[in-house]
Write a protein that holds these residues in place. Structure first.
Motif, PDB file in Angstrom:
ATOM      1  N   ASP A   1       0.823  -1.215   0.000  1.00 51.65           N
ATOM      2  CA  ASP A   1       0.000   0.000   0.000  1.00 51.65           C
ATOM      3  C   ASP A   1       0.854   1.260   0.000  1.00 51.65           C
ATOM      4  O   ASP A   1       0.430   2.306  -0.517  1.00 51.65           O
ATOM      5  CB  ASP A   1      -0.936   0.022   1.211  1.00 51.65           C
ATOM      6  CG  ASP A   1      -2.044  -1.009   1.113  1.00 51.65           C
ATOM      7  OD1 ASP A   1      -2.312  -1.473  -0.014  1.00 51.65           O
ATOM      8  OD2 ASP A   1      -2.644  -1.350   2.148  1.00 51.65           O
ATOM      9  N   ARG A   2       2.061   1.186   0.536  1.00 44.74           N
ATOM     10  CA  ARG A   2       2.931   2.356   0.570  1.00 44.74           C
ATOM     11  C   ARG A   2       3.419   2.725  -0.833  1.00 44.74           C
ATOM     12  O   ARG A   2       3.621   3.903  -1.132  1.00 44.74           O
ATOM     13  CB  ARG A   2       4.117   2.108   1.502  1.00 44.74           C
ATOM     14  CG  ARG A   2       3.736   1.890   2.971  1.00 44.74           C
ATOM     15  CD  ARG A   2       4.971   1.509   3.774  1.00 44.74           C
ATOM     16  NE  ARG A   2       5.552   0.268   3.267  1.00 44.74           N
ATOM     17  CZ  ARG A   2       6.784  -0.151   3.581  1.00 44.74           C
ATOM     18  NH1 ARG A   2       7.547   0.579   4.386  1.00 44.74           N
ATOM     19  NH2 ARG A   2       7.243  -1.297   3.089  1.00 44.74           N
ATOM     20  N   THR A   3       3.592   1.718  -1.676  1.00 45.96           N
ATOM     21  CA  THR A   3       3.972   1.990  -3.064  1.00 45.96           C
ATOM     22  C   THR A   3       2.868   2.765  -3.767  1.00 45.96           C
ATOM     23  O   THR A   3       3.128   3.768  -4.451  1.00 45.96           O
ATOM     24  CB  THR A   3       4.240   0.673  -3.810  1.00 45.96           C
ATOM     25  OG1 THR A   3       5.271  -0.050  -3.144  1.00 45.96           O
ATOM     26  CG2 THR A   3       4.639   0.926  -5.244  1.00 45.96           C
ATOM     27  N   ARG A   4       1.647   2.296  -3.607  1.00 43.88           N
ATOM     28  CA  ARG A   4       0.512   2.981  -4.221  1.00 43.88           C
ATOM     29  C   ARG A   4       0.360   4.391  -3.655  1.00 43.88           C
ATOM     30  O   ARG A   4       0.052   5.330  -4.391  1.00 43.88           O
ATOM     31  CB  ARG A   4      -0.774   2.175  -3.991  1.00 43.88           C
ATOM     32  CG  ARG A   4      -2.022   2.763  -4.632  1.00 43.88           C
ATOM     33  CD  ARG A   4      -1.863   2.908  -6.115  1.00 43.88           C
ATOM     34  NE  ARG A   4      -3.064   3.433  -6.760  1.00 43.88           N
ATOM     35  CZ  ARG A   4      -3.080   3.980  -7.970  1.00 43.88           C
ATOM     36  NH1 ARG A   4      -1.950   4.076  -8.678  1.00 43.88           N
ATOM     37  NH2 ARG A   4      -4.208   4.423  -8.496  1.00 43.88           N
ATOM     38  N   ALA A   5       0.612   4.552  -2.367  1.00 38.73           N
ATOM     39  CA  ALA A   5       0.495   5.878  -1.763  1.00 38.73           C
ATOM     40  C   ALA A   5       1.506   6.847  -2.362  1.00 38.73           C
ATOM     41  O   ALA A   5       1.195   8.022  -2.607  1.00 38.73           O
ATOM     42  CB  ALA A   5       0.679   5.783  -0.252  1.00 38.73           C
ATOM     43  N   LEU A   6       2.721   6.382  -2.625  1.00 37.69           N
ATOM     44  CA  LEU A   6       3.720   7.237  -3.259  1.00 37.69           C
ATOM     45  C   LEU A   6       3.323   7.591  -4.688  1.00 37.69           C
ATOM     46  O   LEU A   6       3.475   8.744  -5.123  1.00 37.69           O
ATOM     47  CB  LEU A   6       5.084   6.544  -3.256  1.00 37.69           C
ATOM     48  CG  LEU A   6       5.879   6.583  -1.950  1.00 37.69           C
ATOM     49  CD1 LEU A   6       7.089   5.661  -2.048  1.00 37.69           C
ATOM     50  CD2 LEU A   6       6.317   8.008  -1.622  1.00 37.69           C
ATOM     51  N   ALA A   7       2.816   6.595  -5.436  1.00 39.23           N
ATOM     52  CA  ALA A   7       2.386   6.868  -6.809  1.00 39.23           C
ATOM     53  C   ALA A   7       1.246   7.883  -6.836  1.00 39.23           C
ATOM     54  O   ALA A   7       1.233   8.802  -7.663  1.00 39.23           O
ATOM     55  CB  ALA A   7       1.964   5.570  -7.495  1.00 39.23           C
ATOM     56  N   LEU A   8       0.279   7.736  -5.933  1.00 38.83           N
ATOM     57  CA  LEU A   8      -0.826   8.688  -5.870  1.00 38.83           C
ATOM     58  C   LEU A   8      -0.331  10.080  -5.503  1.00 38.83           C
ATOM     59  O   LEU A   8      -0.809  11.087  -6.051  1.00 38.83           O
ATOM     60  CB  LEU A   8      -1.866   8.218  -4.855  1.00 38.83           C
ATOM     61  CG  LEU A   8      -2.667   6.969  -5.237  1.00 38.83           C
ATOM     62  CD1 LEU A   8      -3.545   6.518  -4.072  1.00 38.83           C
ATOM     63  CD2 LEU A   8      -3.537   7.236  -6.469  1.00 38.83           C
ATOM     64  N   ALA A   9       0.613  10.164  -4.588  1.00 39.44           N
ATOM     65  CA  ALA A   9       1.154  11.463  -4.195  1.00 39.44           C
ATOM     66  C   ALA A   9       1.875  12.130  -5.364  1.00 39.44           C
ATOM     67  O   ALA A   9       1.872  13.360  -5.488  1.00 39.44           O
ATOM     68  CB  ALA A   9       2.109  11.301  -3.016  1.00 39.44           C
ATOM     69  N   ALA A  10       2.501  11.317  -6.233  1.00 38.78           N
ATOM     70  CA  ALA A  10       3.186  11.868  -7.399  1.00 38.78           C
ATOM     71  C   ALA A  10       2.205  12.338  -8.471  1.00 38.78           C
ATOM     72  O   ALA A  10       2.478  13.299  -9.198  1.00 38.78           O
ATOM     73  CB  ALA A  10       4.129  10.824  -7.989  1.00 38.78           C
ATOM     74  N   LEU A  11       1.063  11.678  -8.567  1.00 42.55           N
ATOM     75  CA  LEU A  11       0.094  11.986  -9.618  1.00 42.55           C
ATOM     76  C   LEU A  11      -0.922  13.040  -9.211  1.00 42.55           C
ATOM     77  O   LEU A  11      -1.488  13.728 -10.067  1.00 42.55           O
ATOM     78  CB  LEU A  11      -0.658  10.705 -10.007  1.00 42.55           C
ATOM     79  CG  LEU A  11       0.130   9.651 -10.779  1.00 42.55           C
ATOM     80  CD1 LEU A  11      -0.606   8.321 -10.748  1.00 42.55           C
ATOM     81  CD2 LEU A  11       0.358  10.103 -12.213  1.00 42.55           C
TER      82      LEU A  11
ATOM     83  N   PRO B   1       5.063   9.875   1.338  1.00 42.48           N
ATOM     84  CA  PRO B   1       4.134  10.491   0.392  1.00 42.48           C
ATOM     85  C   PRO B   1       3.835  11.953   0.719  1.00 42.48           C
ATOM     86  O   PRO B   1       3.576  12.760  -0.183  1.00 42.48           O
ATOM     87  CB  PRO B   1       2.870   9.634   0.507  1.00 42.48           C
ATOM     88  CG  PRO B   1       3.341   8.331   1.050  1.00 42.48           C
ATOM     89  CD  PRO B   1       4.488   8.665   1.957  1.00 42.48           C
ATOM     90  N   GLY B   2       3.886  12.314   2.005  1.00 40.38           N
ATOM     91  CA  GLY B   2       3.592  13.683   2.392  1.00 40.38           C
ATOM     92  C   GLY B   2       4.625  14.677   1.927  1.00 40.38           C
ATOM     93  O   GLY B   2       4.322  15.857   1.726  1.00 40.38           O
TER      94      GLY B   2
END
Length: 550
Positions: A476-486, A537-538
């Protein structure tokens, strides 16, 4: 070759009457390793001229703070007292010649970039000066929305902060929403209006123009947060899914026929009794590619995974049924493929595949994307760097080209540039740049068609922020980073998500098959430099904004 940068290195430089070469980098930065390899290949030459030192930014943070330029790697030349003589700005194949003062083309490169920036500014002026100041859009007798122009002006607003550019975008989007061209009952837009105030429309509803308007409203909502833009975009998506979706292919039909009587009925009950206009069952590659681009964007911006899945399904159909490595992408499907090889189809499908990698982490499309790029280069490439319309069209004079030649070359060029950044493949970057350069003296005659050209050229003038997220897709942390980038609106941005377990070959290609810090991690790059790496992500949006300003 390399030694630690310290007082001993400076003393050696004084004894040899030499200068000090400092390669400052980060262990996780693939560009640092690539530059190091180039320099090591010239060890005999550089070692005679310089005391060559290597600095890891984490091991010597004081040196990093003093010498780091725009990011990592930084290549600097110091005198024997440790004072900066100059930073070496270009880290390509000519870096050794540049270090030795033998690079003759730095001025030419600067001149080309200055020309490109001037063209981007000129295209911006052309679009602003020709826009309708009362109702937005372009044209007085027939009013088309020209979503490519809206996209370009929104990008330029984000880069410059100019309110006049934002004013054109907002005026056009709001006037279209409130005009007769908008079917606010069933959703979607009619093809064009015959009056400046977006009234008296042509009542056909094409897939292409609706897909591009969906993209425009979704992007405007992401950038500006206006809920009415979201409502309009979601209305377009609902209409596309309910009216144009072809269940047998999972892709979209070409258009819904014009029927003024039906369009003027003001309740769903009346329309149901009347019966909806028929649809053209043909599935076109370029129009479905734009639909996929719009759905992928809207799916992310609105958090609607059903739109994302539909966009990916469309691309699966196009690459399975309408693409062949020997003939390229075909133009349409009516039970079988037809008319292969058009530039508009190669460019738009390639662009859509790149967007799928960007928004959905669909790395499975990289191989077919590079196949389309290679086919296009081999079969449509012209001597001046442009692309021909199809394999059967003769090369055109550099000054005699139709608006579609510019428009389709711009789409293909932007796709090539984005693919080059995704794959770190110079061939694709060089090919896209060459196509754009071939129109540098021929773009002015084409009015609104210059918008896509300006947008593609802007990717060279303002290189995209490139975020590579490395981590397991199940984390889930990978997805959180991708969402933060997008999530934030960034004018030029490319996001990649790479799973070290399933994308090992890609990780190797990106230069990241090394012992990285704790995964997942997001590595932020721009213009050939690495700026930062974080697992938080923050922090990522602020790091991206800093890179964009740089």
């Amino acid at each position: 070759m390399w030694r630690k940068y310290d007082e001993t290195a400076l003393r050696e430089a004084r004894e040899r009457d030499a200068r000090v070469l400092v390669l400052l980098g980060a262990a996780f930065c693939p560009r640092t390793r690539a530059l190091r390899a180039r320099l090591e290949a010239a060890d005999g030459i550089l070692g005679d001229r310089f005391v060559c030192t290597l600095v890891d930014k984490d091991e010597q943070p004081d040196v990093d703070a003093r010498l780091r330029g725009a990011g990592w790697p930084t290549l600097a030349i110091l005198d024997a007292s440790g004072e900066l003589v100059r930073e070496v700005g270009e880290h390509g194949d000519g870096v050794v010649a540049d270090l030795l003062g033998e690079s003759p083309d730095r001025g030419d490169a600067a001149s080309t970039r200055e020309r490109d920036a001037e063209i981007v500014d000129e295209v911006t002026r052309m679009l602003v000066d020709s826009a309708d100041p009362a109702w937005g859009g372009w044209g007085a007798r027939q009013k088309f929305p020209h979503p490519d122009a809206l996209h370009f002006l929104l990008v330029r607003w984000s880069e410059t902060g100019r309110n006049d550019l934002l004013g054109v975008v907002r005026r056009t989007l709001r006037s279209m929403q409130g005009g007769e061209i908008h079917d606010d009952l069933e959703g979607g837009f009619y093809r064009f209006a015959t009056r400046a105030d977006w009234s008296v429309p042509n009542f056909e509803k094409p897939l292409l123009s609706n897909a591009k308007r969906l993209l425009a409203y979704a992007e405007a909502h992401q950038a500006l947060g206006d809920d009415s833009y979201r409502e309009t975009a979601e209305g377009i998506a609902r209409w596309m899914m309910s009216t144009l979706l072809d269940e047998s292919t999972g892709a979209f039909r070409g258009s819904q026929d014009a029927n003024p009587t039906y369009a003027r009925l003001r309740t769903l009950e009346e329309r149901e009794r009347h019966g909806a206009p028929p649809t053209d069952p043909t599935v076109h590659a370029d129009r479905n590619a734009w639909a996929a681009i719009a759905l992928l964007k809207a799916g992310f911006v609105f958090g609607d995974e059903s739109l994302t899945r539909r966009g990916l399904h469309v691309l699966d159909f196009l690459t399975t049924e309408l693409y062949d490595p020997e003939r390229g992408v075909s133009h349409y499907w009516n039970g079988t493929w037809n008319q292969p090889g058009d530039l508009r189809d190669q460019g738009t499908v390639l662009r859509a595949l790149v967007e799928a990698i960007h928004y959905a982490g669909a790395n499975r499309f990289i191989e077919v994307a590079e196949g389309i790029a290679a086919w296009t280069d081999e079969n449509l490439g012209a001597a001046d760097g442009s692309f021909r319309r199809d394999p059967f069209t003769d090369e055109l004079s550099p000054t005699v080209r139709a608006a579609d030649d510019l428009r389709w070359n711009a789409v293909a060029a932007e796709a090539f540039l984005r693919l080059g950044h995704l794959t770190r493949e110079p061939r694709w970057l060089e090919r896209g740049t060459a196509a754009l350069a071939s129109f540098a003296d021929a773009f002015r005659q084409h009015g609104f068609a210059t918008a896509g050209y300006g947008r593609a050229l802007d990717l060279i003038v303002h290189e995209p922020v490139h975020v590579v997220v490395v981590g397991r897709s199940s984390d889930d942390r990978t997805r959180a980073l991708a969402l933060a980038a997008l999530r934030p609106y960034v004018a030029s941005r490319i996001v990649q998500t790479v799973d070290p377990e399933t994308d090992a070959e890609l990780l190797e290609r990106l230069g990241l098959a090394i012992d990285l810090p704790d995964l997942p991690i997001a590595i932020v790059e721009q213009g050939g430099r690495t700026y930062a790496a974080t697992g938080d992500p923050g922090r990522l949006p602020a790091l991206m904004a800093r890179s964009e300003r740089g």
